[in-house]
Scaffold this motif. Structure first.
Motif, PDB file in Angstrom:
ATOM      1  N   TYR A  93       0.721  -1.222  -0.077  1.00  0.00           N
ATOM      2  CA  TYR A  93       0.016  -0.057   0.203  1.00  0.00           C
ATOM      3  C   TYR A  93       0.838   1.217  -0.122  1.00  0.00           C
ATOM      4  O   TYR A  93       2.054   1.176   0.340  1.00  0.00           O
ATOM      5  CB  TYR A  93      -0.858  -0.067   1.388  1.00  0.00           C
ATOM      6  N   LYS A 136      -8.111   0.348  -3.165  1.00  0.00           N
ATOM      7  CA  LYS A 136      -9.184  -0.554  -2.511  1.00  0.00           C
ATOM      8  C   LYS A 136      -9.244  -1.926  -3.301  1.00  0.00           C
ATOM      9  O   LYS A 136      -9.666  -2.992  -2.597  1.00  0.00           O
ATOM     10  CB  LYS A 136     -10.598   0.226  -2.891  1.00  0.00           C
ATOM     11  N   GLY A 140      -6.759  -3.922  -1.603  1.00  0.00           N
ATOM     12  CA  GLY A 140      -6.980  -4.501  -0.440  1.00  0.00           C
ATOM     13  C   GLY A 140      -7.684  -5.800  -0.675  1.00  0.00           C
ATOM     14  O   GLY A 140      -7.542  -6.978   0.030  1.00  0.00           O
ATOM     15  N   GLY A 141      -8.605  -6.066  -1.723  1.00  0.00           N
ATOM     16  CA  GLY A 141      -9.525  -7.186  -2.136  1.00  0.00           C
ATOM     17  C   GLY A 141      -8.231  -8.318  -2.471  1.00  0.00           C
ATOM     18  O   GLY A 141      -8.550  -9.504  -1.891  1.00  0.00           O
ATOM     19  N   ARG A 192      -4.997  -8.671  -1.959  1.00  0.00           N
ATOM     20  CA  ARG A 192      -4.266  -9.000  -0.673  1.00  0.00           C
ATOM     21  C   ARG A 192      -5.163  -9.948   0.023  1.00  0.00           C
ATOM     22  O   ARG A 192      -4.472 -10.893   0.905  1.00  0.00           O
ATOM     23  CB  ARG A 192      -3.507  -8.102   0.018  1.00  0.00           C
ATOM     24  N   ALA A 193      -6.363  -9.738   0.316  1.00  0.00           N
ATOM     25  CA  ALA A 193      -7.264 -10.376   1.450  1.00  0.00           C
ATOM     26  C   ALA A 193      -7.193 -11.950   0.785  1.00  0.00           C
ATOM     27  O   ALA A 193      -7.088 -12.576   1.509  1.00  0.00           O
ATOM     28  CB  ALA A 193      -8.541 -10.028   1.240  1.00  0.00           C
ATOM     29  N   ARG A 194      -7.246 -12.168  -0.600  1.00  0.00           N
ATOM     30  CA  ARG A 194      -7.242 -13.366  -1.130  1.00  0.00           C
ATOM     31  C   ARG A 194      -5.872 -14.049  -0.910  1.00  0.00           C
ATOM     32  O   ARG A 194      -5.650 -15.094  -0.530  1.00  0.00           O
ATOM     33  CB  ARG A 194      -7.647 -13.205  -2.389  1.00  0.00           C
ATOM     34  N   ARG A 196      -5.721 -15.054   2.841  1.00  0.00           N
ATOM     35  CA  ARG A 196      -6.604 -16.324   3.122  1.00  0.00           C
ATOM     36  C   ARG A 196      -5.600 -17.466   2.427  1.00  0.00           C
ATOM     37  O   ARG A 196      -5.708 -18.602   3.133  1.00  0.00           O
ATOM     38  CB  ARG A 196      -7.773 -16.077   2.347  1.00  0.00           C
ATOM     39  N   HIS A 200      -7.996  -2.328   5.170  1.00  0.00           N
ATOM     40  CA  HIS A 200      -9.035  -2.649   4.106  1.00  0.00           C
ATOM     41  C   HIS A 200      -9.761  -3.826   4.368  1.00  0.00           C
ATOM     42  O   HIS A 200     -10.280  -4.428   3.500  1.00  0.00           O
ATOM     43  CB  HIS A 200      -8.420  -2.557   2.961  1.00  0.00           C
ATOM     44  N   LYS A 201      -9.775  -4.435   5.758  1.00  0.00           N
ATOM     45  CA  LYS A 201     -10.334  -5.558   5.825  1.00  0.00           C
ATOM     46  C   LYS A 201      -9.995  -6.873   5.506  1.00  0.00           C
ATOM     47  O   LYS A 201     -10.616  -7.728   5.017  1.00  0.00           O
ATOM     48  CB  LYS A 201     -12.074  -5.452   5.759  1.00  0.00           C
ATOM     49  N   GLU A 202      -8.661  -6.712   5.061  1.00  0.00           N
ATOM     50  CA  GLU A 202      -8.100  -7.702   4.354  1.00  0.00           C
ATOM     51  C   GLU A 202      -7.897  -9.103   5.043  1.00  0.00           C
ATOM     52  O   GLU A 202      -7.452 -10.137   4.655  1.00  0.00           O
ATOM     53  CB  GLU A 202      -6.655  -7.414   3.772  1.00  0.00           C
TER      54      GLU A 202
END
Length: 389
Positions: free
Chosen positions: A65, A86, A89-90, A92-94, A97, A118-120
């Motif tokens: 970021y 944003k 963020g999605g 990186r969340a994957r 996980r 970003h809730k990742e």
């Protein structure tokens, strides 16, 4: 549990280095004290390898970021991958996980917020249910909405069981602990201040004694007022007697425009510029004074080294640095003076630095063993023991 990893550490990244530096310190302590445990750090911070230095800590690099600060408020912009903040963020969340699903860590330590930037971290909470999730929080949080929101409390209660508090209640009082306990519904474990420097010192125990430098100045990232501040510092150092010794200014020299900054110090043969990295900590230990920004990481460093320092504040909206620097100034003479970076004068800088050059730091009783204490806490959760040492 089909675990392939003992401890996975997640470090929030964006602008400063405090979150990553704390996480590196704890990771290094785990590897030093419990070499039989498997440990990984995951973050987007591109200077992580420089923060680890010669330490034995492996890490996984996520796309980073980038944060701009305007009027004391930070906002996300495209990072080096040139992917929208944003959207990144999605993605990186994957990534996170998949990492958690693949390694199935026994313990997961998240820095700063239970949801991650970003809730990742949220998608990773749905995998590896046996993983014990721990939240690590700095000594003074400040008014960070994402920490104190009802959403963060709900996320914590659904996925986490423990909090490591990187502070010292004998210094800051119990107010922050009580606030955290009331918000998250658990009693935090008071670990002490986490210092990466304390861990790196174990790698430098055989360093030869050198002549002390007059001072080190740390400006790890450029903000709105950085150019003006450095111009003031150039004027300040030109008026301090060269007999005190050399000055080293540590910056991210890879940032655009850094060459223009260096030019402000032309003609000052006793001033040099260095890239932010492990050498800063070695020079800090060998310094008679320092100028630092008031982040958690820098404040902890000067207390560990016992170096009298001028502390600069950026005026961020969350108020964390102001509150924390004020608390520590009452408890440690390493914090000699505190100034706002946008309003400090050349005269104040010069007077403050001369004062730092001529004083000795008193002994203090602040708990600076947070990295080691946190490592022992996490190792116990992962089933490690002192027999691993």
């Amino acid at each position: 549990m089909d675990s392939k990893l003992d401890v996975l550490i997640y470090a929030h990244d964006g602008r400063g280095l405090g979150h990553v530096s704390r996480s590196v310190g704890i990771g290094l302590a785990l590897r030093r004290l419990f070499p039989g445990l498997s440990v990984l750090l995951v973050t987007g911070c591109k200077t992580t390898a420089e923060l680890i230095g010669d330490g034995s800590l492996d890490w996984i690099k996520l796309p980073s970021y980038k944060t701009n600060v305007s009027g004391g408020k930070s906002s996300g912009v495209k990072g080096d991958s040139n992917i929208d903040d944003k959207l990144l963020g999605g993605l990186r969340a994957r990534n996170i996980r998949d990492i958690v699903d693949t390694y199935r860590p026994k313990v997961f330590l998240a820095d700063h917020t239970p949801q991650g930037k970003h809730k990742e971290l949220l998608p990773s909470h749905d995998v590896s249910p046996e993983t014990v999730r721990v939240l690590g929080i700095r000594a003074v949080v400040g008014e960070v909405g994402k920490v104190w929101s009802e959403f963060s409390a709900d996320v914590f209660s659904s996925a986490y069981s423990n909090i490591l508090w990187y502070g010292d209640s004998s210094v800051a009082g119990i107010g922050e602990l009580e606030r955290l306990s009331g918000h998250y519904g658990v009693t935090p474990h008071d670990a002490g201040y986490v210092s990466r420097l304390s861990e790196l010192q174990f790698l430098d125990q055989n360093q030869e004694e050198r002549e002390k430098v007059a001072g080190v100045i740390s400006v790890p990232w450029a903000g709105e007022g950085t150019a003006v501040l450095l111009k003031k510092l150039a004027q300040t150092l030109s008026g301090i007697d060269v007999s005190y010794g050399d000055w080293k200014i540590y910056m991210n020299l890879r940032e655009p425009g850094s060459g223009t900054v260096v030019e402000k110090f032309n003609g000052l043969g006793h001033v040099s510029f260095e890239q932010v990295g492990p050498q800063f900590l070695r020079d800090l230990r060998n310094s008679r004074s320092a100028v630092i920004y008031g982040g958690y990481n820098s404040l902890t460093d000067v207390m560990v080294c016992g170096v009298p320092s001028l502390v600069l504040l950026r005026g961020m909206k969350d108020g964390e640095q102001e509150e924390h620097a004020a608390v520590l100034a009452r408890k440690s003479s390493a914090v000699q003076e505190v100034f706002a970076d946008h309003s400090v004068t050349v005269g104040e800088l010069r007077e403050g630095l001369v004062k730092c050059l001529e004083v000795e730091v008193d002994e203090h009783s602040i708990n600076l063993n947070g990295a080691e204490n946190a490592a022992r806490y996490l190792a116990a959760l992962a089933g490690g023991s002192d027999a691993d040492r």
